[in-house]
Design a protein around this motif. Structure first.
Motif, mmCIF file in Angstrom:
data_model
loop_
_atom_site.group_PDB
_atom_site.id
_atom_site.type_symbol
_atom_site.label_atom_id
_atom_site.label_comp_id
_atom_site.label_asym_id
_atom_site.label_seq_id
_atom_site.Cartn_x
_atom_site.Cartn_y
_atom_site.Cartn_z
ATOM 1 N N LEU A 107 -6.592 -2.755 -1.032
ATOM 2 C CA LEU A 107 -5.755 -1.225 -1.158
ATOM 3 C C LEU A 107 -6.022 -1.039 -2.821
ATOM 4 N N ARG B 247 -11.096 -4.213 4.401
ATOM 5 C CA ARG B 247 -10.763 -4.958 4.923
ATOM 6 C C ARG B 247 -11.933 -6.235 5.046
ATOM 7 N N GLY C 270 0.579 -1.378 0.215
ATOM 8 C CA GLY C 270 0.110 0.158 0.019
ATOM 9 C C GLY C 270 0.811 1.369 -0.313
ATOM 10 N N ASP D 262 -7.319 -8.053 2.556
ATOM 11 C CA ASP D 262 -7.027 -6.551 2.203
ATOM 12 C C ASP D 262 -7.122 -5.931 1.308
ATOM 13 N N PHE E 247 -7.353 1.660 2.544
ATOM 14 C CA PHE E 247 -7.025 0.347 3.186
ATOM 15 C C PHE E 247 -8.365 0.024 4.134
#
Length: 238
Positions: free
Chosen positions: A234, A217, A34, A232, A215
């Motif tokens: 990005l 999740r 990231g 995750d 970010f």
């Protein structure tokens, strides 16, 4: 096993012999990726591109260059179109693997031939076409090309409990797409699609408006006896 700091000159936070912190280290790996996105997007030497394959190839090259020269990350490499371990007929957009080292995570040995973290890359919005589903970041009614659905079904990352997705935001902005995906998940659940629920929604963990990065999740239950998977996400506004 990776050598300790005295042998390799790595910082204290890097993996070393006898240290097993898989969750923490994989999260740090996602953070490393990231942290590279804005510089890659804004690099004046990068050829302008919109296609997913070209963008991912460019990003792979940039990540390999950065990891090779970044203390504590020089033992990893990034690969394009790597065959999935559980289903070799399918290729992962971007895969992270050791480079010149053996890494142990939860008693499992990883070499340069075994993927540490599978990564799927998607454009937002999905390119318009008769055989493309606008919800393709999540699922596709035409094929198995839906991003999250691939992981949920075990078509990608079937042998992994962690994965990542990169979203190339090419229209609107991050806030728009967070709301849109929430709405699509609600609609998928309303259509009673197997193994989908509101718990499949993405949670926003951080949004850097200046860098135009986010970010996120998500956690997903899977079928066929597979354990749950954490993804995750990005997102970068291109």
């Amino acid at each position: 096993m990776l050598a300790d700091e005295g042998e390799r000159g790595r910082p204290a936070g890097a993996l070393s012999a006898g240290i097993h912190q898989p969750g923490e280290w994989l999260s740090a790996l996602v953070g490393f990726i990231g942290g590279a996105l804005a510089g890659w997007r804004d690099d004046p030497a990068r050829e302008a591109a919109t296609g997913e394959a070209k963008l991912t190839a460019q990003l792979c090259s940039r990540l390999n260059s950065l990891s090779r020269h970044a203390p504590g990350w020089d033992f990893i490499q990034f690969k394009r179109e790597e065959p999935d371990e559980a289903d070799g007929r399918r290729a992962i957009d971007l895969a992270v693997a050791p480079s010149g080292a053996i890494i142990w995570i939860e008693g499992r040995e990883y070499t340069e031939y075994r993927t540490l973290l599978p990564i799927e890359c998607k454009r937002l919005p999905t390119p318009a076409a008769a055989d493309r589903d606008e919800r393709e970041y999540l699922i596709s009614r035409f094929s198995s090309t839906g991003g999250i659905q691939r992981f949920k079904a075990g078509h990608h990352g079937g042998s992994h409990s962690r994965a990542a997705m990169i979203g190339y935001v090419q229209a609107n902005d991050i806030s728009h797409w967070k709301q849109q995906l929430d709405s699509w998940v609600d609609a998928i659940v309303g259509d009673t699609v197997e193994n989908w629920s509101v718990t499949d929604k993405l949670a926003l963990l951080g949004h850097d408006a200046a860098q135009r990065l986010a970010f996120l999740r998500s956690h997903h239950q899977r079928l066929a006896g597979l354990s749950p998977i954490q993804i995750d996400h990005l997102w970068i506004e291109m």
